[in-house]
Design a protein around this motif. Sequence first.
Motif, PDB file in Angstrom:
ATOM      1  N   ASN A 207     -27.390  22.262  28.616  1.00  0.00           N
ATOM      2  CA  ASN A 207     -28.840  22.131  28.572  1.00  0.00           C
ATOM      3  C   ASN A 207     -29.261  20.999  27.640  1.00  0.00           C
ATOM      4  OD1 ASN A 207     -31.645  23.114  27.273  1.00  0.00           O
ATOM      5  ND2 ASN A 207     -31.488  23.864  29.361  1.00  0.00           N
ATOM      6  N   GLN A 208     -28.614  20.922  26.489  1.00  0.00           N
ATOM      7  CA  GLN A 208     -28.959  19.884  25.518  1.00  0.00           C
ATOM      8  C   GLN A 208     -28.565  18.499  26.010  1.00  0.00           C
ATOM      9  OE1 GLN A 208     -26.959  21.388  22.034  1.00  0.00           O
ATOM     10  NE2 GLN A 208     -28.714  22.609  21.410  1.00  0.00           N
ATOM     11  N   LEU A 209     -27.446  18.408  26.751  1.00  0.00           N
ATOM     12  CA  LEU A 209     -27.047  17.116  27.296  1.00  0.00           C
ATOM     13  C   LEU A 209     -28.068  16.608  28.310  1.00  0.00           C
ATOM     14  CD1 LEU A 209     -24.987  14.846  27.546  1.00  0.00           C
ATOM     15  CD2 LEU A 209     -23.760  16.221  29.256  1.00  0.00           C
ATOM     16  N   ILE A 338     -31.571  13.455  18.217  1.00  0.00           N
ATOM     17  CA  ILE A 338     -31.827  14.873  17.933  1.00  0.00           C
ATOM     18  C   ILE A 338     -30.924  15.763  18.781  1.00  0.00           C
ATOM     19  CG2 ILE A 338     -33.541  16.725  18.164  1.00  0.00           C
ATOM     20  CD1 ILE A 338     -35.696  14.711  17.435  1.00  0.00           C
ATOM     21  N   ILE A 339     -30.813  15.442  20.055  1.00  0.00           N
ATOM     22  CA  ILE A 339     -30.044  16.292  20.955  1.00  0.00           C
ATOM     23  C   ILE A 339     -28.549  16.176  20.702  1.00  0.00           C
ATOM     24  CG2 ILE A 339     -29.533  16.799  23.364  1.00  0.00           C
ATOM     25  CD1 ILE A 339     -32.345  17.591  22.354  1.00  0.00           C
ATOM     26  N   PHE A 340     -28.042  14.961  20.516  1.00  0.00           N
ATOM     27  CA  PHE A 340     -26.608  14.807  20.280  1.00  0.00           C
ATOM     28  C   PHE A 340     -26.182  15.484  18.984  1.00  0.00           C
ATOM     29  CE2 PHE A 340     -26.066  10.898  23.163  1.00  0.00           C
ATOM     30  CZ  PHE A 340     -25.522  11.695  24.164  1.00  0.00           C
ATOM     31  N   VAL A 396     -32.451  17.261  11.565  1.00  0.00           N
ATOM     32  CA  VAL A 396     -33.280  18.294  12.199  1.00  0.00           C
ATOM     33  C   VAL A 396     -32.597  18.835  13.452  1.00  0.00           C
ATOM     34  CG1 VAL A 396     -35.430  18.687  13.462  1.00  0.00           C
ATOM     35  CG2 VAL A 396     -35.481  17.482  11.288  1.00  0.00           C
ATOM     36  N   GLY A 397     -32.107  17.938  14.289  1.00  0.00           N
ATOM     37  CA  GLY A 397     -31.460  18.365  15.525  1.00  0.00           C
ATOM     38  C   GLY A 397     -30.208  19.172  15.282  1.00  0.00           C
ATOM     39  N   PHE A 398     -29.415  18.781  14.285  1.00  0.00           N
ATOM     40  CA  PHE A 398     -28.161  19.483  14.003  1.00  0.00           C
ATOM     41  C   PHE A 398     -28.409  20.957  13.724  1.00  0.00           C
ATOM     42  CE2 PHE A 398     -24.798  21.060  11.273  1.00  0.00           C
ATOM     43  CZ  PHE A 398     -23.648  20.579  11.880  1.00  0.00           C
ATOM     44  N   PHE A 399     -29.421  21.252  12.937  1.00  0.00           N
ATOM     45  CA  PHE A 399     -29.647  22.642  12.552  1.00  0.00           C
ATOM     46  C   PHE A 399     -30.559  23.384  13.529  1.00  0.00           C
ATOM     47  CE2 PHE A 399     -28.530  20.687   8.421  1.00  0.00           C
ATOM     48  CZ  PHE A 399     -27.436  21.491   8.119  1.00  0.00           C
TER      49      PHE A 399
END
Length: 512
Positions: A207-209, A338-340, A396-399
């Motif tokens: 989904n994130q990809l 953010i997504i990666f 932000v994206g990582f967490f």
Amino acid sequence: MDEQDEPHKWRDGLGPTWDDDSPDRPQRNSVGEEGHHLPHGGSSLTLDSSDLDTTQPFPLMETRLYKRRWVMLFLFCMYSMSSSFMWMQYGIISDIFMHFYGIGNLAMDWLAMIYSLTYIPVILPVTWLIDNRGLREVVLVGSAFNCIGAWIKTGTAHPSMFAMTFFGQFVCSVGNVYILGIPAKLASLWFGQQEVSTACSIGVLGNQLGIALGFLIPPVLVPNVENLDELAKHIRLMFYISAGVATFVFLLVIIFFQEKPELPPSQAQAQIRILSRHEYSYTASIVRLLRHKAFIILMISYGLNTGCIYALSTLLNRMIIMHYPGEEVNAGRIGLTIIFSGMLGSLICGIWLDKTKTYKETTVAIYVFSFLSMLVYTCTLNLGHLWLVFVTSAIVGFFMAGYLPVGFEFAVELTYPESEGTSSGLLNVSAQIFGIIFTISQGKLIDHWGTLAGNIFLCITLFIGCVMTVFIKSDLRRQKANMLCDISAADSITSVQDEGAAVSGEAYQRLS
């Protein structure tokens, strides 16, 4: 016959067999002395004698891991990727589509929010289908909706076709409903207890990809040009490419996707198969979940966190353009960052959970860091340094995105043996409701008072979620089920070995 990966052997229906000197052979503890410790990672979960006394014995069943489980996970990731790309393909170039269709900010935001709005009424019948019709039919129907919606949008590359492109987006959003609750269900059906969290996180990665590609590809395929005819050609090209991919994925699902393995992958899943043979009430399951206090708190806190990331993703283009005019391409790259980073966070968190089984501790830690990272992003967005926005967005994206599979797995642990699809579905209902509320609210705040006010609103929301998460009472029921089966197997094998030792002693005395 399919090749098998890490097969579990069984002796006389008593449990898995180990060599006498095998390090994997479970040690038998005396009930009432030190209790039985869960033999997974670093978790401190234990079962006292009172737990064993009040728990019904678990019948042990044959389990097996099939290599094709990775094929099922890959196919689902492909389907999820295609669907989430459909969601994001408008948002990152929202200013271009607003110019092309002649619409305002709110109408543009609804092209993304329709996914959340559709999810709320449709998820209950979809989770019923998962429980009663099976995973294959649900994935098949969902990918069909995604494919149909994509082809509808191919005919909407004209300034007068906004209503039709919105309808195509609505059809795609129905297909997306069939996705969000599946990662935890698919992981439980196909993967063993030592890899189930990792599998769930990989399922979320699909989904994130797709979201990442939705940030990256549209700014490249659709440049910001004034001529509407030229712009229509670029938009039409993007729509045809996305429709072709959706069709290819649909065909792969038809040919290769399977319901579940012949044998369960873990004892916890085996117990669910036994329970499913008896009368099961979907409505009663929903009622039990809605009466589960710890799950309700988790459902709300999950919605707060995920609603924030939905709002941030939807409004990212607007926020970046306000501070860095003409940087549409970099806005897409920031979204991609953010997504990666979120994909990396999801994978690391999944592996961590499989190793440690520290579900609550991990959830609280990720939530706290999500709040702190959002606070840093809020304070640095308007400083005029685009490289700094990339760095803070990655954190932000990582967490925040890394929290998604952790929430799914924590819910499954709290609510076992309820259906994973039902618990995940309710979590996503909360996420969609808060996603709509936060997107509209933050959009209004940005329009009237700027990005600082909108981002402070998200920071306050995340702080509330942190506090709520601390008060969740952790009860790892799935781990207890697996532990009881391990204990039953160890006790049964020890009993067989004791009987064999007694017989050998009698024979020795006769020979003497």
